[in-house]
Design a protein around this motif. Structure first.
Motif, PDB file in Angstrom:
ATOM      1  N   GLU A 110       1.128  -1.044  -0.405  1.00 43.94           N
ATOM      2  CA  GLU A 110       0.163   0.107   0.155  1.00 43.94           C
ATOM      3  C   GLU A 110       1.196   0.791  -0.452  1.00 43.94           C
ATOM      4  O   GLU A 110       0.175   2.171  -0.681  1.00 43.94           O
ATOM      5  N   LEU A 111       2.091   0.695   0.740  1.00 43.57           N
ATOM      6  CA  LEU A 111       2.941   2.643   0.905  1.00 43.57           C
ATOM      7  C   LEU A 111       3.759   2.964  -0.654  1.00 43.57           C
ATOM      8  O   LEU A 111       3.943   3.867  -1.079  1.00 43.57           O
ATOM      9  N   THR A 112       3.579   1.703  -0.202  1.00 45.57           N
ATOM     10  CA  THR A 112       4.601   1.130  -2.597  1.00 45.57           C
ATOM     11  C   THR A 112       3.763   2.147  -2.903  1.00 45.57           C
ATOM     12  O   THR A 112       3.936   3.727  -4.242  1.00 45.57           O
ATOM     13  N   ASN A 113       2.607   1.779  -3.446  1.00 42.43           N
ATOM     14  CA  ASN A 113       0.904   2.066  -4.426  1.00 42.43           C
ATOM     15  C   ASN A 113       0.903   3.889  -3.919  1.00 42.43           C
ATOM     16  O   ASN A 113       0.399   4.485  -4.784  1.00 42.43           O
ATOM     17  N   TYR A 114       0.837   4.156  -2.553  1.00 38.00           N
ATOM     18  CA  TYR A 114       0.796   5.196  -2.850  1.00 38.00           C
ATOM     19  C   TYR A 114       1.902   6.672  -3.398  1.00 38.00           C
ATOM     20  O   TYR A 114       1.920   6.994  -3.836  1.00 38.00           O
ATOM     21  N   ILE A 163       4.474   5.717  -4.895  1.00 32.96           N
ATOM     22  CA  ILE A 163       4.031   5.787  -6.730  1.00 32.96           C
ATOM     23  C   ILE A 163       2.707   7.271  -7.097  1.00 32.96           C
ATOM     24  O   ILE A 163       2.786   7.879  -8.358  1.00 32.96           O
ATOM     25  N   THR A 164       1.425   7.304  -6.174  1.00 36.73           N
ATOM     26  CA  THR A 164       0.851   7.748  -6.847  1.00 36.73           C
ATOM     27  C   THR A 164       0.683   8.759  -6.917  1.00 36.73           C
ATOM     28  O   THR A 164       1.211  10.248  -7.372  1.00 36.73           O
ATOM     29  N   VAL A 165       1.303   9.600  -5.868  1.00 34.50           N
ATOM     30  CA  VAL A 165       2.305  10.345  -5.200  1.00 34.50           C
ATOM     31  C   VAL A 165       3.004  11.654  -5.908  1.00 34.50           C
ATOM     32  O   VAL A 165       2.702  12.749  -6.731  1.00 34.50           O
ATOM     33  N   PHE A 221       3.204  14.887 -12.474  1.00 35.06           N
ATOM     34  CA  PHE A 221       2.175  15.988 -13.810  1.00 35.06           C
ATOM     35  C   PHE A 221       1.854  16.733 -13.814  1.00 35.06           C
ATOM     36  O   PHE A 221       2.332  17.865 -14.844  1.00 35.06           O
ATOM     37  N   PHE A 222       1.441  17.120 -12.102  1.00 39.46           N
ATOM     38  CA  PHE A 222       1.083  19.380 -12.457  1.00 39.46           C
ATOM     39  C   PHE A 222       2.451  19.673 -12.816  1.00 39.46           C
ATOM     40  O   PHE A 222       2.769  20.977 -13.097  1.00 39.46           O
TER      41      PHE A 222
END
Length: 60
Positions: free
Chosen positions: A25-29, A31-33, A39-40
């Motif tokens: 979960e921490l890895t996915n979060y 990567i998402t951040v 992107f921004f």
């Protein structure tokens, strides 16, 4: 001094109640951040360059 000791005891008790994310979960979060920040950053850099060019065209 006793209030400080009690405070840290309470902090310890509350920290045991915390539901910490699993490694996946921490890895996915993370990567998402990072993807969102990249992107921004690119998006706003392009918008900034576009506005700068537009201002240059208007002022010339």
């Amino acid at each position: 001094m006793q209030r400080t000791v009690n405070f840290f005891r309470e902090v310890g008790r509350e920290m045991k109640k915390v539901s910490w994310p699993k490694r996946k979960e921490l890895t996915n979060y993370t990567i998402t951040v990072l993807a969102t920040v990249i992107f921004f950053s690119v998006f706003f850099a392009l918008v900034d360059m576009g506005i700068s060019e537009l201002i240059r065209l208007i002022l010339e």
